[in-house]
Every structure is written in structure tokens, then in C-alpha cells.
Design an enzyme around this catalytic site. Structure first.
Site, PDB file in Angstrom:
ATOM      1  N   GLY A  11       0.978  -1.327   0.091  1.00 37.60           N
ATOM      2  CA  GLY A  11      -0.088  -0.209   0.213  1.00 37.60           C
ATOM      3  C   GLY A  11       0.903   1.286   0.038  1.00 37.60           C
ATOM      4  N   GLY A 104       3.956  -5.883   4.604  1.00 37.24           N
ATOM      5  CA  GLY A 104       3.969  -7.082   3.616  1.00 37.24           C
ATOM      6  C   GLY A 104       5.068  -6.908   2.604  1.00 37.24           C
ATOM      7  CB  ILE A 127      -1.516   5.318   6.479  1.00 40.09           C
ATOM      8  CG1 ILE A 127      -2.369   4.046   5.838  1.00 40.09           C
ATOM      9  CG2 ILE A 127      -1.074   6.016   5.230  1.00 40.09           C
ATOM     10  CD1 ILE A 127      -4.085   4.341   5.474  1.00 40.09           C
ATOM     11  CG  ASP A 128      -2.179   0.251   8.011  1.00 34.41           C
ATOM     12  OD1 ASP A 128      -2.146  -1.068   7.196  1.00 34.41           O
ATOM     13  OD2 ASP A 128      -3.192   0.953   7.757  1.00 34.41           O
ATOM     14  N   GLY A 171      -6.584   1.094   8.652  1.00 37.03           N
ATOM     15  CA  GLY A 171      -5.603   0.400   9.676  1.00 37.03           C
ATOM     16  C   GLY A 171      -5.486  -0.986   9.518  1.00 37.03           C
ATOM     17  CB  ALA A 187     -13.603  10.133  19.517  1.00 36.19           C
ATOM     18  CE  LYS A 214     -19.306  14.328  26.446  1.00 35.82           C
ATOM     19  NZ  LYS A 214     -17.767  14.494  25.752  1.00 35.82           N
ATOM     20  NE  ARG A 244     -28.018  11.006   8.934  1.00 34.64           N
ATOM     21  CZ  ARG A 244     -29.295  10.762   9.822  1.00 34.64           C
ATOM     22  NH1 ARG A 244     -29.270   9.859  10.742  1.00 34.64           N
ATOM     23  NH2 ARG A 244     -30.419  11.589   9.351  1.00 34.64           N
TER      24      ARG A 244
HETATM   25  O1  F6P Z   1      -2.030  -0.676   4.619  1.00 34.42           O
HETATM   26  C1  F6P Z   1      -2.613   0.162   4.400  1.00 34.42           C
HETATM   27  C2  F6P Z   1      -4.115   0.188   4.063  1.00 34.42           C
HETATM   28  O2  F6P Z   1      -4.517   1.467   3.540  1.00 34.42           O
HETATM   29  C3  F6P Z   1      -4.913  -0.333   5.183  1.00 34.42           C
HETATM   30  O3  F6P Z   1      -5.160   0.745   6.033  1.00 34.42           O
HETATM   31  C4  F6P Z   1      -6.163  -0.842   4.370  1.00 34.42           C
HETATM   32  O4  F6P Z   1      -6.950  -1.790   5.167  1.00 34.42           O
HETATM   33  C5  F6P Z   1      -5.842  -1.225   3.080  1.00 34.42           C
HETATM   34  O5  F6P Z   1      -4.447  -0.500   3.010  1.00 34.42           O
HETATM   35  C6  F6P Z   1      -6.544  -1.281   1.983  1.00 34.42           C
HETATM   36  O6  F6P Z   1      -6.181  -2.137   0.951  1.00 34.42           O
HETATM   37  P1  F6P Z   1      -5.837  -1.734  -0.517  1.00 34.42           P
HETATM   38  O7  F6P Z   1      -5.181  -0.770  -0.992  1.00 34.42           O
HETATM   39  O8  F6P Z   1      -5.452  -3.147  -1.398  1.00 34.42           O
HETATM   40  O9  F6P Z   1      -7.402  -1.520  -1.020  1.00 34.42           O
END
Ligand code: F6P
Length: 320
Positions: A11, A104, A127-128, A171, A187, A214, A244
């Protein structure tokens, strides 16, 4: 060592281009030639490459995405795929490889090293932020700030309509993004794959909030923590509150990297080249205790990075 190669695999993450720039410029500074394999390990197997020089990486430091492009590659998980990749590295007389990517990409890197014994350094870019051995990954800070910017806008409409919002963030199976975003946006509730939660507990928290005045509540939920729309329906059924859902999605993967992501990329890219000129093994660079560290690459695959439960507890305290 004369010629090294670099690739961005798996990714994409904001800051990968800053990483490429730091790798290429550092390598040339230390007298090395650089080859870029396009489209990650798939391109390596297919011998899709380009020579990288100082001008190849001009002006890209603030670009999201990766100029080498990337893709997820199932073949690298096979014996045949690894053999093909090793043959390409040898054919191109590559004496060191830098792989920029997530868990990966690191697992593929470990297999490549074991099969080729060609020195290899992994740069954690995802990003994870789920890679063991580093407190931070290139792209994480940017993804968190991108999600935060959206939530600040959603807060306005949540308040105006006195609604509950479930904000789903990326994530994969982990909750690092959700925890950081949840704490940063204040949050009311944060749902993580790593921490059990119940519908009863969620509705009790929301009702407690309502009673304390709240007008609206934000629930930040990691995509791996469950089905956000189903939970929204259940909350509405139990409480009658208007709920929502907003799925932040792929905007978290793009955009100009933050200074934090770029400077991590600069530090990692330069250190990875230095390590590659010295090591015969497979290593990773990481960030620990305010500095760059170097670890055996297989550490990242052998250990599981844990969520900081103190941060989770802090978010609960500050949401009262
Ligand atoms: O590993 C980064 C990520 O954006 C994860 O947060 C998300 O679950 C996944 O990749 C999405 O995978 P793809 O890019 O194959 O749709």
C-alpha cells in the site's frame, strides 16, 4: 558496493516520494548507482526498472503517492516468484536492495534476503503504523492529520443536528490510526480491534454524555473493529438517537506528507543507505525514543507491535 536498487511495495503512503529522494540522493552522495524497480515486487519480478539520478527525484519531496508506483504482489509469496526476483537482482548486478513499505513489503524482503543473501534494508512506510520495531512509520502522521481534518468538519454538523457520528478510519486489522485520531479529535468513544467493547457499554457512555449535556458525540472506529453501519443501527435501535456513519477511506492514503512524515523519510532514507553500505544482512530502520535505530529485519515479522493502552485510557478520561 557499486549499484543498489530501491522499490516501493504494498500500500502506498504519503512520504514514500520523500523516502525515494533521500535514498537516491544519499546513495549518489556516497558514490553509488541507483536503480528503481517500478510497481513494487511485481515490477522486480518483471524486471521493470529505471535508472535513478539526482534529477529523477527533483521536486517530489512534497508529493503524495510514489513516482515508482506500487502494487500488492502475491507472486513474491511463492518460491517461483522469489527465484525470479533473485534472478533479476543478479542479472542487474544489484549488490543491495532498499524496500520502502509496510509489513507485507518487509515479509517479502525477508524471503528475498534468505534466498539471495543480497544485503537488504527495509524502510517502514505505511499509514497503519503497525510495524514492530518502530514507534512511527512514514505516512502515519499524515494519515492521522488527514482524518482529523475531516472529523473537525463532521463535528460541526454533528453539533448542529445533535447527532452521533461513527467515523471509520483505516488500519487494516490494527487500531493505531483510530487511537491516534480518536485522542487528537477528542472522540467520546474509540473502537479498536485490540480492545473488546460491547453495545451496552457504548450506549451507556452515550447516554451518560447526553445526561451531562453533550449535544453530539463522535465515535472513532478502526475498520478492523467491526461493521460501522451495523453498530449505527444497533445504537439507534437501543437509544433512539440519530446516528450517522462517515467512512474516511482512501483520502488517508494520499495528499502532501506532513513535515513529520517527510523528516522521518529523510532520516530513514539516508540511514538506510549508510546501513546498506556496511551490512551483509537484512536490516530495518526505525524510530525509537527520539532517534533512528537499526534492527534485524526479521524482528518486524517475529514480534507483534502492541497498542498503547495508556493512550486509550487517557482518551476515555478526557472524553468525560
Ligand atoms: O495498509 C494500508 C491500507 O490502507 C489499510 O489501512 C487498508 O486496510 C488497506 O491498505 C486497503 O488495501 P487496498 O489498498 O488493497 O485496498
Amino acid at each position: 558496493m557499486r549499484r543498489i536498487a530501491v522499490t516501493t511495495a504494498g500500500g502506498d503512503a504519503p512520504g514514500m516520494n520523500a523516502c525515494l529522494r533521500a535514498v537516491v540522493r544519499s546513495a549518489i552522495y556516497y558514490g553509488l548507482e541507483v536503480v528503481g524497480f517500478e510497481e513494487g515486487y511485481w515490477g522486480l519480478i518483471k524486471d521493470k526498472k529505471r535508472r535513478m539520478d539526482l534529477r529523477s527525484v527533483s521536486g517530489i519531496i512534497s508529493w503524495g503517492g510514489t513516482i515508482l508506483r506500487t502494487r500488492r504482489c502475491e507472486e513474491i509469496k511463492t518460491k517461483k516468484g522469489i527465484e525470479q526476483a533473485v534472478a533479476v537482482l543478479k542479472k542487474n548486478r544489484i549488490s543491495g536492495l532498499i524496500t520502502i513499505g509496510g509489513d507485507g513489503a518487509f515479509r517479502g524482503g525477508i524471503e528475498l534476503y534468505q534466498a539471495s543473501k543480497i544485503p537488504l534494508v527495509g524502510i517502514p512506510a505505511s499509514i497503519d503504523n503497525d510495524i514492530y520495531g518502530t514507534e512511527d512509520t512514514v505516512g502515519f502522521d499524515t494519515a492521522v492529520n488527514t482524518a482529523l481534518a475531516s472529523i473537525q468538519k463532521i463535528r460541526d454538523t454533528a453539533f448542529s443536528h445533535e447527532r452521533i457520528f461513527i467515523i471509520e478510519v483505516m488500519g487494516r486489522e490494527r487500531g493505531f490510526i483510530a487511537l491516534a485520531v480518536g485522542l487528537a479529535c477528542g472522540a467520546e468513544i474509540i473502537l479498536l480491534p485490540e480492545i473488546k467493547y460491547s453495545l451496552t457499554k457504548i450506549t451507556q457512555e452515550l447516554e451518560k454524555g447526553k445526561k451531562s449535556g453533550k449535544k453530539s458525540s463522535i465515535i472513532v472506529m478502526a475498520e478492523g473493529a467491526g461493521a460501522s453501519y451495523a453498530i449505527a443501527h444497533q445504537i439507534k435501535d437501543v437509544t433512539g438517537y440519530e446516528v450517522r456513519v462517515s467512512v474516511i477511506g482512501y483520502v488517508q492514503r494520499g495528499g502532501s506528507p506532513t513535515a513529520r512524515s517527510v523528516n522521518l523519510a529523510n532520516l530513514f532514507g539516508h540511514q538506510a543507505v549508510k546501513v546498506l553500505t556496511r551490512t551483509k544482512r537484512a536490516k530495518m530502520v526505525g524510530w525509537q525514543g527520539g532517534r533512528v535505530v537499526v534492527l534485524p529485519l526479521e524482528y518486524s515479522a517475529r514480534h507483534r507491535k502492541e497498542i498503547d493502552r495508556n493512550l486509550y485510557r487517557l482518551a476515555q478520561i478526557l472524553a468525560i
